[in-house]
Design an enzyme around this catalytic site. Structure first.
Site, PDB file in Angstrom:
ATOM      1  N   ARG A  43       0.841  -1.200   0.000  1.00  0.00           N
ATOM      2  CA  ARG A  43       0.000   0.000   0.000  1.00  0.00           C
ATOM      3  C   ARG A  43       0.875   1.249   0.000  1.00  0.00           C
ATOM      4  NH1 ARG A  43      -1.659   2.031   4.619  1.00  0.00           N
ATOM      5  NH2 ARG A  43      -2.309   0.080   5.580  1.00  0.00           N
ATOM      6  N   TYR A  95     -16.065  17.605 -14.988  1.00  0.00           N
ATOM      7  CA  TYR A  95     -16.563  16.222 -15.005  1.00  0.00           C
ATOM      8  C   TYR A  95     -17.570  16.004 -13.871  1.00  0.00           C
ATOM      9  CZ  TYR A  95     -16.286  11.088 -14.632  1.00  0.00           C
ATOM     10  OH  TYR A  95     -16.579   9.752 -14.562  1.00  0.00           O
ATOM     11  N   ASP A 167      -7.088  19.057 -14.754  1.00  0.00           N
ATOM     12  CA  ASP A 167      -7.421  17.702 -15.172  1.00  0.00           C
ATOM     13  C   ASP A 167      -7.136  17.641 -16.668  1.00  0.00           C
ATOM     14  OD1 ASP A 167      -8.674  15.378 -16.105  1.00  0.00           O
ATOM     15  OD2 ASP A 167     -10.313  15.491 -14.662  1.00  0.00           O
ATOM     16  N   LYS A 192      -8.161   6.221 -19.312  1.00  0.00           N
ATOM     17  CA  LYS A 192      -8.494   6.684 -20.655  1.00  0.00           C
ATOM     18  C   LYS A 192      -7.292   6.510 -21.581  1.00  0.00           C
ATOM     19  CE  LYS A 192     -12.254   7.782 -18.403  1.00  0.00           C
ATOM     20  NZ  LYS A 192     -12.496   9.109 -17.847  1.00  0.00           N
TER      21      LYS A 192
HETATM   22  C1  LIG Z   1     -13.068   9.660 -16.722  1.00  0.00           C
HETATM   23  C2  LIG Z   1     -12.664  10.986 -16.211  1.00  0.00           C
HETATM   24  C3  LIG Z   1     -12.437  11.187 -14.835  1.00  0.00           C
HETATM   25  C4  LIG Z   1     -12.636  10.089 -13.812  1.00  0.00           C
HETATM   26  O1  LIG Z   1     -11.707   9.055 -13.944  1.00  0.00           O
HETATM   27  P1  LIG Z   1     -11.999   7.541 -13.483  1.00  0.00           P
HETATM   28  O2  LIG Z   1     -10.774   6.815 -13.890  1.00  0.00           O
HETATM   29  O3  LIG Z   1     -13.248   7.111 -14.187  1.00  0.00           O
HETATM   30  O4  LIG Z   1     -12.202   7.572 -11.998  1.00  0.00           O
HETATM   31  C5  LIG Z   1     -12.041  12.449 -14.428  1.00  0.00           C
HETATM   32  N1  LIG Z   1     -11.883  13.458 -15.304  1.00  0.00           N
HETATM   33  C6  LIG Z   1     -12.098  13.304 -16.635  1.00  0.00           C
HETATM   34  C7  LIG Z   1     -11.894  14.462 -17.549  1.00  0.00           C
HETATM   35  C8  LIG Z   1     -12.503  12.067 -17.133  1.00  0.00           C
HETATM   36  O5  LIG Z   1     -12.726  11.918 -18.447  1.00  0.00           O
END
Ligand SMILES: *Cc1c(COP(=O)(O)O)cnc(C)c1O
Length: 370
Positions: A43, A95, A167, A192
């Site tokens: 962890r 988001y 982000d 992603k």
């Molecule tokens: C998908 C996404 C998230 C969240 O990420 P997870 O891996 O699903 O927890 C946050 N910000 C953006 C811009 C996203 O596309």
């Protein structure tokens, strides 16, 4: 070094025991305690995770990267460095999961927040409060593809003693050097494009400098415990090796698909920052290397039409998420929270790496159904 080289070289080690060129996956939760080991308990630290973090820090040219089990865990870790009475200013189209996080979970521990249109710099300045500690932007934004000016918003944040967090999930480190543009911290959902194959969930926080913010994020990682498994770290590292070349393909395909859709009679609006009439095209051109693989469209005939198009594609799979090699299409508003501002006729499209002619033909036949 250029990013293509960094993506392949960073975090690489030769396994001492075997000479293996590709890294082993360390799944062990615990390690011998002979007082000389770097690792104690997974962890808190794991060799595969360390290799991944080294690679991610190099990709963003940041001081350190901290890996999490999802993008949301990474975002939450940054917000958890703040406390009761602090204020965060967020983009109004952040988001929806992040909006829920600040509205509910973090409101209950006393974190204040407000939303503003981050493409309106005067509005951003006016929305800063004496207790504002963090400005939070998402660029390009999900699903409206608004582009926020990272350098300009960083100046506004820094003038008032706040930090800027970005982000950068939709742009990836390949297309947008958020830290170099002025951000203090950048977050990615590695689920992603960084993973790139829709077979893992993950997130990362990369900080520009060593210091208090990094120490606090590390504490959330080790004590909060939202850590990725050794296997997921290894898969992600494998995905990152091809990120620059995958992004070239995503960008080239999305450009062709966008030009096709922009002229289509069944599409009344398109959101894609690579088109000259996108309201933030100039900012995108300045701060991004290319315009990414995402776009949203609004179709004639409202929600029912949008639903029908999503149900009619054969190559585009009807699913949430984005950034994988496969193309996805999603009728977005129904999956968001009830306060969503996403228009009901909007379809969000993740353009994959299939041949663009096949993708365009598929969208053409699906749009002919409405
Ligand atoms: C998908 C996404 C998230 C969240 O990420 P997870 O891996 O699903 O927890 C946050 N910000 C953006 C811009 C996203 O596309």
């Amino acid at each position: 070094m250029n990013i293509e080289t960094i993506a392949i070289q960073a975090g690489r080690t030769i396994d001492k025991a075997t000479g293996a060129v590709m890294p082993p996956i360390h799944l062990s939760s615990t390690y011998l305690r002979d007082n000389e080991q770097e690792f104690v308990y997974s962890r808190v630290g794991n060799p595969t995770r360390n290799a991944l973090e080294e690679c991610l820090a190099a990709l963003e040219d940041g001081a350190e990267a901290v890996a999490f089990a999802s993008g949301m865990a990474a975002v939450a870790a940054v917000f958890q460095t703040l406390g009761k009475g602090d204020h965060v200013l967020l983009a109004d189209d952040t988001y929806f999961g992040v909006r829920e996080l600040v509205n509910d979970l973090l409101a209950r521990w006393g974190l204040e927040h407000s939303l503003v249109d981050m493409t309106d710099l005067e509005a951003v300045k006016a929305a800063i409060r004496p207790n504002t500690r963090l400005l939070w932007i998402e660029t390009p934004s999900n699903p409206m593809l608004k582009i926020s000016d990272i350098a300009a918003i960083a100046s506004i944040a820094h003038e008032s003693g706040a930090l800027l967090g970005v982000d950068g999930t939709w742009a990836t480190p390949m297309l947008q050097p958020a830290l170099a543009l002025g951000a203090d911290v950048v977050v990615h959902s590695t689920t992603k494009y960084l993973g790139g194959h829709s077979d893992l969930t993950g997130g990362v926080v990369v900080v520009k400098e060593q210091g208090e913010l990094l120490e606090k994020v590390r504490f959330v990682q080790g004590i909060g415990g939202g850590v990725p498994s050794g296997f997921d770290c290894w898969l992600l590292l494998r995905g990152i090796r091809t990120l620059p070349y995958r992004m070239r393909g995503h960008c080239a395909n999305a450009r062709q698909v966008a030009h096709f859709l922009a002229d289509h009679p069944k599409v009344h609006t398109i959101y894609y920052p690579g088109l000259e009439d996108h309201p933030n095209h100039d900012v995108a051109k300045r701060q991004m290397r290319d315009f990414g693989g995402m776009l949203s469209i609004r179709v004639v005939g409202g929600a029912d039409s949008a639903d029908k198009v999503a149900a009619s594609t054969k190559i585009f799979w009807r699913a949430t998420s984005l950034g994988g090699v496969e193309s996805l299409i999603e009728h977005r508003a129904p999956v968001e929270d009830e306060n969503t501002k996403t228009p009901w006729d909007l379809l969000r499209i993740s353009v994959g790496l299939e041949h663009p002619d096949d993708l365009i033909a598929d969208l053409a036949q699906a749009l002919s159904k409405i």
